[in-house]
Design a protein around this motif. Structure first.
Motif, PDB file in Angstrom:
ATOM      1  N   THR A 116       0.851  -1.018   0.115  1.00 46.68           N
ATOM      2  CA  THR A 116       0.146  -0.091  -0.116  1.00 46.68           C
ATOM      3  C   THR A 116       0.702   1.480   0.092  1.00 46.68           C
ATOM      4  N   SER A 117       0.396   2.191  -0.418  1.00 50.97           N
ATOM      5  CA  SER A 117       1.260   3.545  -0.224  1.00 50.97           C
ATOM      6  C   SER A 117       1.694   3.945   1.073  1.00 50.97           C
ATOM      7  N   GLU A 118       1.112   3.375   2.019  1.00 51.50           N
ATOM      8  CA  GLU A 118       1.593   3.726   3.396  1.00 51.50           C
ATOM      9  C   GLU A 118       3.010   3.114   3.567  1.00 51.50           C
ATOM     10  N   TRP A 119       3.444   1.981   2.833  1.00 52.57           N
ATOM     11  CA  TRP A 119       4.598   1.498   3.059  1.00 52.57           C
ATOM     12  C   TRP A 119       5.944   2.686   3.205  1.00 52.57           C
ATOM     13  N   SER A 120       6.820   2.689   4.142  1.00 54.86           N
ATOM     14  CA  SER A 120       7.820   3.430   4.291  1.00 54.86           C
ATOM     15  C   SER A 120       8.806   3.209   3.308  1.00 54.86           C
TER      16      SER A 120
END
Ligand code: ATP
Ligand code: MG
Length: 444
Positions: free
Chosen positions: A321-325
């Motif tokens: 997901t776009s949340e991945w750092s």
């Protein structure tokens, strides 16, 4: 007239000057008649292997027991097989004996399929087609030379070849041929796994390998060599169809990608129920990877191939997901490997393409690929090799003895730089290494 390269005409003239016949046979004639590019020529000749050895200086006896020699001619190597009639087949794979003949037509009659039993004279352009191969090419059908029962009884591999050609050429298997395969499928047990695997490799290069896999199932061949693929015996079988769809959607190269697509969910029927929301429980990726290893091992694929297929299958469940750092993306690349990471995203596209029935639009996956590409271009450190210090440095400058401690410290240093690449400097890492070693191995 079909185009024949000048080298091959020159090659043929050596035979005709001495009163022998030389014809191009098999795949090259078939493919040329279909308008496809040809790069591999097989030859049949009236000359015996000894006579061929008398015609050329460099002749290698590659398969003399079957009448085959390899002639090195100019910069090429050509396989030449003497016209032959096969004797009895008692092992359902190879003739017990062969006899040479001077008749091309007799040689064509021992071949597997009509479309493979057409000969072309390289010098005159004459086509010899006593079995109606050209008509079958026009009709786009797979027909055996003579009775399918006899042909498959003699050599059980021909059943796999019939299916493979149906799929790669997008031809129909005549109903009689399919019936004969159904009757003789159990004979496949007599055929070596390597030879089956070679045909499967060629099948996987078809535009739609699924048509071949479906024929394998419908004729009972699949049960003989890869029963694991149809373990969900529901009709229609959702996992089987999904695997086939994924395989069709996956790019042709590198070859292990399509195999990974074919196996990526193979373990589902064994291990995973769905919860009430239709989500699969975790674990089938590991089961599928072990099953891929087992099946490909049994089929005698190379160790490298088995490893690379299982690797993709094992890692195919990443949930981006776009949340991945950035650190999470770096860990992902590090775990999967720089070379394989884009194959894993290709596998994901094939997976979803199979579910949707069309190539998907996947902004999240595009984003992940973009981030990976940037990191690779920027040269982010991703593996132990990228660390600013190596094991020797740790021994000489941080006082860490060789042994398991060294490996553990290096692993922790890798974690450190995946989290924060700016730490990848010798002094910083040596300091961290000392601290880790003290804390883990000499706690005061
Ligand atoms: P391709 O090389 O594109 O896979 P091909 O038809 O050239 O197809 P080969 O395995 O190179 O396949 O075999 C050459 C020819 O030898 C075939 O076209 C066929 O005429 C004959 N042949 C190959 N295998 C068999 C077999 N098992 N039984 C009978 N004839 C065979
Ligand atoms: Mg060939």
């Amino acid at each position: 007239m079909l185009h024949v390269p000048s080298t091959i005409r020159a090659f043929a003239s050596v035979f005709s000057r001495e009163g022998y016949e030389l014809y191009i046979v098999g795949g090259a004639v078939r493919d040329a008649l279909l308008g496809k590019a040809v790069d591999d020529y097989d030859f049949a000749t009236s000359a015996t292997p000894e006579e061929v050895q008398g015609l050329f200086r460099r002749v290698i006896p590659t398969g003399v027991q079957h009448g085959t020699v390899t002639v090195l001619f100019q910069d090429h190597s050509f396989e030449v097989t003497t016209y032959r009639i096969d004797g009895l087949y008692t092992d359902h794979r190879r003739p017990d004996t062969i006899a040479y003949t001077r008749s091309l037509e007799e040689d064509l009659r021992r071949r597997d399929l009509t479309i493979n039993a057409i000969a072309l004279n390289p010098e005159t352009g004459e086509v010899v087609d006593p079995l109606g191969g050209r008509a079958d090419l026009k009709e786009r059908v797979i027909r055996t030379v003579g009775s399918g029962d006899d042909r498959f009884q003699e050599d059980a591999l021909r059943m796999v070849r019939a299916v493979r050609f149906a799929a790669t050429l997008d031809f129909a298997l005549l109903p009689d041929v399919a019936e004969a395969i159904r009757r003789h499928a159990p004979l496949l047990g007599q055929v070596s796994q390597e030879r089956i695997a070679q045909e499967l490799e060629k099948l996987m290069r078809a535009r739609h390998p699924s048509s071949g896999w479906r024929l394998f199932r419908d004729t009972g061949l699949l049960e003989q060599f890869l029963p694991e693929l149809e373990e969900d015996r529901e009709t229609p079988s959702p996992v089987f169809e999904h695997l086939l769809g994924s395989c069709d959607c996956a790019p042709l190269d590198p070859p292990h990608l399509r195999w990974a697509a074919l196996f990526h969910d193979i373990g589902k029927p064994r291990c995973c129920a769905e919860d009430e929301k239709g989500r699969h429980f975790h674990g089938h990726d590991q089961v599928s990877a072990s099953m891929a290893e087992e099946v490909l091992g049994r089929l005698r694929f190379s160790k490298e191939r088995i490893r690379s297929v299982a690797h993709l299958v094992r890692h195919h469940m990443f949930g981006y997901t776009s949340e991945w750092s950035d650190a999470a993306v770096r860990r992902f690349i590090s775990r999967v490997g720089e070379e394989e990471v884009f194959l894993l995203t290709a596998l994901r596209r094939a997976d979803i393409c199979s579910k949707l029935g069309r190539p998907p639009v996947l902004p999240d996956l595009d984003e992940l690929e973009g981030r990976i590409r940037c990191m690779l271009e920027e040269g982010h450190p991703l593996t132990r090799k990228d660390l600013a210090v190596n094991g020797r440095d740790l021994m000489s400058q941080a006082g860490i003895p060789s042994g398991p401690a060294l490996g553990i410290v290096l692993e922790e240093l890798l974690e450190t730089i995946l989290d924060d690449p700016s730490m990848n400097r010798p002094e910083t890492l040596l300091e961290i290494a000392r601290a880790i070693y003290q804390a883990r191995f000499h706690p005061s």
